[in-house]
Structure formats: C-alpha cells, structure tokens
Design a protein around this motif. Structure first.
Motif, PDB file in Angstrom:
ATOM      1  N   LEU A  32      31.369  51.072  45.492  1.00 34.81           N
ATOM      2  CA  LEU A  32      31.612  49.668  44.946  1.00 34.81           C
ATOM      3  C   LEU A  32      31.072  49.326  43.802  1.00 34.81           C
ATOM      4  O   LEU A  32      31.342  48.290  43.048  1.00 34.81           O
ATOM      5  CB  LEU A  32      31.740  48.717  45.967  1.00 34.81           C
ATOM      6  CG  LEU A  32      32.736  48.900  47.217  1.00 34.81           C
ATOM      7  CD1 LEU A  32      32.497  47.788  48.289  1.00 34.81           C
ATOM      8  CD2 LEU A  32      34.188  48.589  46.399  1.00 34.81           C
ATOM      9  N   CYS A  33      29.841  49.982  43.541  1.00 32.53           N
ATOM     10  CA  CYS A  33      29.010  49.506  42.323  1.00 32.53           C
ATOM     11  C   CYS A  33      29.854  49.684  40.929  1.00 32.53           C
ATOM     12  O   CYS A  33      29.598  48.822  40.107  1.00 32.53           O
ATOM     13  CB  CYS A  33      27.777  50.272  42.156  1.00 32.53           C
ATOM     14  SG  CYS A  33      26.542  49.907  43.382  1.00 32.53           S
ATOM     15  N   GLY A  34      30.495  50.600  40.839  1.00 29.61           N
ATOM     16  CA  GLY A  34      31.366  51.250  39.816  1.00 29.61           C
ATOM     17  C   GLY A  34      32.452  50.210  39.512  1.00 29.61           C
ATOM     18  O   GLY A  34      32.861  49.745  38.461  1.00 29.61           O
ATOM     19  N   ALA A  61      34.693  34.740  43.002  1.00 29.80           N
ATOM     20  CA  ALA A  61      35.962  34.799  43.773  1.00 29.80           C
ATOM     21  C   ALA A  61      36.746  36.001  42.992  1.00 29.80           C
ATOM     22  O   ALA A  61      37.966  36.610  43.900  1.00 29.80           O
ATOM     23  CB  ALA A  61      36.748  33.254  43.040  1.00 29.80           C
ATOM     24  N   PHE A  62      36.500  36.143  41.946  1.00 30.46           N
ATOM     25  CA  PHE A  62      37.477  37.349  40.963  1.00 30.46           C
ATOM     26  C   PHE A  62      36.939  38.707  41.718  1.00 30.46           C
ATOM     27  O   PHE A  62      37.966  39.271  41.893  1.00 30.46           O
ATOM     28  CB  PHE A  62      36.865  37.520  39.554  1.00 30.46           C
ATOM     29  CG  PHE A  62      37.686  38.484  38.756  1.00 30.46           C
ATOM     30  CD1 PHE A  62      38.895  38.386  38.363  1.00 30.46           C
ATOM     31  CD2 PHE A  62      36.751  39.605  38.406  1.00 30.46           C
ATOM     32  CE1 PHE A  62      39.630  39.436  37.887  1.00 30.46           C
ATOM     33  CE2 PHE A  62      37.492  40.640  37.771  1.00 30.46           C
ATOM     34  CZ  PHE A  62      39.043  40.331  37.252  1.00 30.46           C
ATOM     35  N   LEU A  63      35.845  39.133  42.153  1.00 27.84           N
ATOM     36  CA  LEU A  63      35.250  40.181  42.763  1.00 27.84           C
ATOM     37  C   LEU A  63      35.918  40.049  44.181  1.00 27.84           C
ATOM     38  O   LEU A  63      36.220  41.333  44.554  1.00 27.84           O
ATOM     39  CB  LEU A  63      33.839  40.294  42.875  1.00 27.84           C
ATOM     40  CG  LEU A  63      33.115  40.499  41.461  1.00 27.84           C
ATOM     41  CD1 LEU A  63      31.593  40.574  41.600  1.00 27.84           C
ATOM     42  CD2 LEU A  63      33.584  41.839  40.915  1.00 27.84           C
ATOM     43  N   PHE A  67      38.090  43.353  45.113  1.00 26.99           N
ATOM     44  CA  PHE A  67      37.953  44.168  46.496  1.00 26.99           C
ATOM     45  C   PHE A  67      38.974  44.244  47.093  1.00 26.99           C
ATOM     46  O   PHE A  67      39.255  45.164  47.763  1.00 26.99           O
ATOM     47  CB  PHE A  67      36.765  43.615  47.070  1.00 26.99           C
ATOM     48  CG  PHE A  67      35.314  43.852  46.257  1.00 26.99           C
ATOM     49  CD1 PHE A  67      35.050  44.770  45.418  1.00 26.99           C
ATOM     50  CD2 PHE A  67      34.112  43.223  46.902  1.00 26.99           C
ATOM     51  CE1 PHE A  67      33.961  44.784  44.789  1.00 26.99           C
ATOM     52  CE2 PHE A  67      32.880  43.202  46.255  1.00 26.99           C
ATOM     53  CZ  PHE A  67      32.835  44.232  45.116  1.00 26.99           C
ATOM     54  N   GLY A  68      39.816  42.927  47.566  1.00 29.20           N
ATOM     55  CA  GLY A  68      40.892  42.918  48.473  1.00 29.20           C
ATOM     56  C   GLY A  68      41.891  43.840  47.679  1.00 29.20           C
ATOM     57  O   GLY A  68      42.724  44.631  48.440  1.00 29.20           O
ATOM     58  N   PHE A  71      40.822  47.616  48.595  1.00 28.64           N
ATOM     59  CA  PHE A  71      40.747  48.085  49.772  1.00 28.64           C
ATOM     60  C   PHE A  71      42.130  48.195  50.314  1.00 28.64           C
ATOM     61  O   PHE A  71      42.529  49.049  51.078  1.00 28.64           O
ATOM     62  CB  PHE A  71      39.667  47.337  50.878  1.00 28.64           C
ATOM     63  CG  PHE A  71      38.271  47.750  50.666  1.00 28.64           C
ATOM     64  CD1 PHE A  71      37.739  49.108  51.179  1.00 28.64           C
ATOM     65  CD2 PHE A  71      37.447  46.749  49.926  1.00 28.64           C
ATOM     66  CE1 PHE A  71      36.556  49.135  50.718  1.00 28.64           C
ATOM     67  CE2 PHE A  71      36.014  46.849  49.912  1.00 28.64           C
ATOM     68  CZ  PHE A  71      35.571  48.060  50.237  1.00 28.64           C
ATOM     69  N   THR A  72      42.766  47.226  50.243  1.00 25.77           N
ATOM     70  CA  THR A  72      44.442  46.952  50.887  1.00 25.77           C
ATOM     71  C   THR A  72      44.971  47.987  50.065  1.00 25.77           C
ATOM     72  O   THR A  72      45.839  48.933  50.946  1.00 25.77           O
ATOM     73  CB  THR A  72      45.161  45.580  50.244  1.00 25.77           C
ATOM     74  OG1 THR A  72      44.192  44.709  50.757  1.00 25.77           O
ATOM     75  CG2 THR A  72      46.317  45.513  50.441  1.00 25.77           C
ATOM     76  N   TRP A  73      45.040  48.690  48.873  1.00 29.15           N
ATOM     77  CA  TRP A  73      45.633  49.676  48.182  1.00 29.15           C
ATOM     78  C   TRP A  73      45.491  50.911  48.905  1.00 29.15           C
ATOM     79  O   TRP A  73      46.166  51.761  49.304  1.00 29.15           O
ATOM     80  CB  TRP A  73      45.363  49.643  46.941  1.00 29.15           C
ATOM     81  CG  TRP A  73      46.227  50.576  45.964  1.00 29.15           C
ATOM     82  CD1 TRP A  73      47.595  50.144  45.675  1.00 29.15           C
ATOM     83  CD2 TRP A  73      46.144  51.887  45.333  1.00 29.15           C
ATOM     84  NE1 TRP A  73      48.074  51.302  45.111  1.00 29.15           N
ATOM     85  CE2 TRP A  73      47.309  52.448  44.944  1.00 29.15           C
ATOM     86  CE3 TRP A  73      44.910  52.755  45.684  1.00 29.15           C
ATOM     87  CZ2 TRP A  73      47.336  53.671  44.521  1.00 29.15           C
ATOM     88  CZ3 TRP A  73      45.122  54.104  45.116  1.00 29.15           C
ATOM     89  CH2 TRP A  73      46.416  54.397  44.623  1.00 29.15           C
ATOM     90  N   PHE A  74      44.196  51.337  49.148  1.00 32.14           N
ATOM     91  CA  PHE A  74      43.441  52.534  49.664  1.00 32.14           C
ATOM     92  C   PHE A  74      43.743  52.533  51.072  1.00 32.14           C
ATOM     93  O   PHE A  74      44.449  53.623  51.623  1.00 32.14           O
ATOM     94  CB  PHE A  74      42.140  52.639  49.286  1.00 32.14           C
ATOM     95  CG  PHE A  74      41.883  53.382  47.857  1.00 32.14           C
ATOM     96  CD1 PHE A  74      41.898  54.629  47.657  1.00 32.14           C
ATOM     97  CD2 PHE A  74      41.159  52.547  47.086  1.00 32.14           C
ATOM     98  CE1 PHE A  74      41.860  54.935  46.403  1.00 32.14           C
ATOM     99  CE2 PHE A  74      40.788  53.171  45.671  1.00 32.14           C
ATOM    100  CZ  PHE A  74      41.306  54.543  45.601  1.00 32.14           C
ATOM    101  N   TRP A  75      43.606  51.450  51.738  1.00 39.06           N
ATOM    102  CA  TRP A  75      43.732  51.554  53.199  1.00 39.06           C
ATOM    103  C   TRP A  75      45.250  51.684  53.470  1.00 39.06           C
ATOM    104  O   TRP A  75      45.767  52.373  54.623  1.00 39.06           O
ATOM    105  CB  TRP A  75      43.258  50.187  54.082  1.00 39.06           C
ATOM    106  CG  TRP A  75      41.861  50.211  53.970  1.00 39.06           C
ATOM    107  CD1 TRP A  75      40.883  51.310  53.906  1.00 39.06           C
ATOM    108  CD2 TRP A  75      40.903  49.302  54.082  1.00 39.06           C
ATOM    109  NE1 TRP A  75      39.537  50.940  54.381  1.00 39.06           N
ATOM    110  CE2 TRP A  75      39.604  49.611  54.334  1.00 39.06           C
ATOM    111  CE3 TRP A  75      41.075  47.775  54.099  1.00 39.06           C
ATOM    112  CZ2 TRP A  75      38.561  48.636  54.569  1.00 39.06           C
ATOM    113  CZ3 TRP A  75      40.039  47.058  54.473  1.00 39.06           C
ATOM    114  CH2 TRP A  75      38.814  47.403  54.461  1.00 39.06           C
ATOM    115  N   ALA A  76      46.217  51.139  52.891  1.00 42.62           N
ATOM    116  CA  ALA A  76      47.704  51.332  53.228  1.00 42.62           C
ATOM    117  C   ALA A  76      48.086  52.667  52.780  1.00 42.62           C
ATOM    118  O   ALA A  76      49.186  53.125  53.321  1.00 42.62           O
ATOM    119  CB  ALA A  76      48.414  50.320  51.981  1.00 42.62           C
TER     120      ALA A  76
END
Length: 172
Positions: A32-34, A61-63, A67-68, A71-76
C-alpha cells in the motif's frame, strides 16, 4: 491472462493460520506504500498542494476512497497481490468471490482494525508513541480474537459475510 492456479483450488474447509494471515496483512501494508505514493502525488498535483499539512483531511478522505476502490476491486476478484503471494483467497459464504457490494462492506468493516484505538486516542490527546502502542495493542487483540470464531475467521469477515481460505497450488 489465465487465472492463477490458486484461484481454482481453494481449501474452503480451513482458514489460513493466524501467522500467515498477519504476514499477509503486513505485506499488504508494504504494498500500500506504493498506492499511497501514487495517490498522494495525484492528489498533490490536482489540488496544487505545496505543503504536506495543507489539505491534510482532504488527502485522508481521498486515500480512504482510493483504498476502498483498491480493495473492493481486488477482493471482488478473490484476492489482492499480497493474498496471491501468501495463497489466501476471500470468499463469500457460498464459496464464491464476494460481490463488489460485499467487498465494499468488508473494506468498511476492516477499519475495525484501527478505528477503536484511534477513537480512544483522540479525546485523551495521546502522543504519537502512545497512540501507536494503542493501535498495535488493539491490532494484536483483534487478531487473537479470531481464535474465538468457530471457523477461526476475523470478526470483520464474519460480519461482512466473507471468509479467508487457504489456496493450494495443484501438484503437477
């Protein structure tokens, strides 16, 4: 590009060990650092922010949104890069990758790793070191609480209707 072998052969009968899940969690933080670097650069360029403390809350708020999306894209699709490395998959109760709505719910509930100690730290004006100790202590406690779940899942997974499973790479 073909799906990874892990995607075809989850071990739905058992959760990954706690050490494996926590190692994956730490590796995810490193990756996530990248994401933070690229998103922070994009935010700074778009908002013309010259000082790191300017627009701090807007950047946070942007981060949160970035992040949402990440994670949502990969977890789906079943797993993030760190989860592929550690051979862990996210599934719903039916054994399928979670829907985007369920993955988003899992993302929001995953903030239970951090929000309780941060909510306690704010009114007591804890120093940075004290807040870090509170967060690390809570993370350790939250991880150990998975031992009390019947399938040894993290509680945010239970609340989101998801579970982590081990993946086995088929032998040739």
């Amino acid at each position: 590009m073909p799906a990874s072998p892990c995607a075809r052969t989850p071990r739905a009968d058992s959760a990954p060990g706690l050490w494996r899940r926590m190692a994956c969690w730490l590796y995810e933080g490193l990756l996530l650092c990248g994401v933070v670097f690229i998103a922070g650069y994009l935010f700074g360029a778009l908002s013309q922010t010259r000082n790191a403390l300017d627009n701090r809350h807007a950047l946070q708020a942007f981060l949160f949104v970035v992040f949402g999306i990440y994670f949502t894209w990969f977890w789906a699709r079943g797993q993030t890069l760190a989860q592929k490395t550690w051979r862990i998959r996210v599934l719903d109760r039916a054994g399928n990758p979670p829907t985007q709505v369920r993955a988003l719910l899992r993302y929001v509930l995953s903030w239970l790793w951090f929000l309780p100690p941060l909510a306690v730290a704010a009114p007591f004006s804890l120093s940075g070191e004290e807040a870090a100790v509170a967060v690390l202590g809570w993370v350790a406690l939250w991880a150990v609480l998975s031992r009390f779940h019947p399938q040894r899942q993290f509680w945010h997974d239970a609340l989101a209707g998801t579970r982590l499973v081990r993946c086995e790479i088929p032998k040739k």
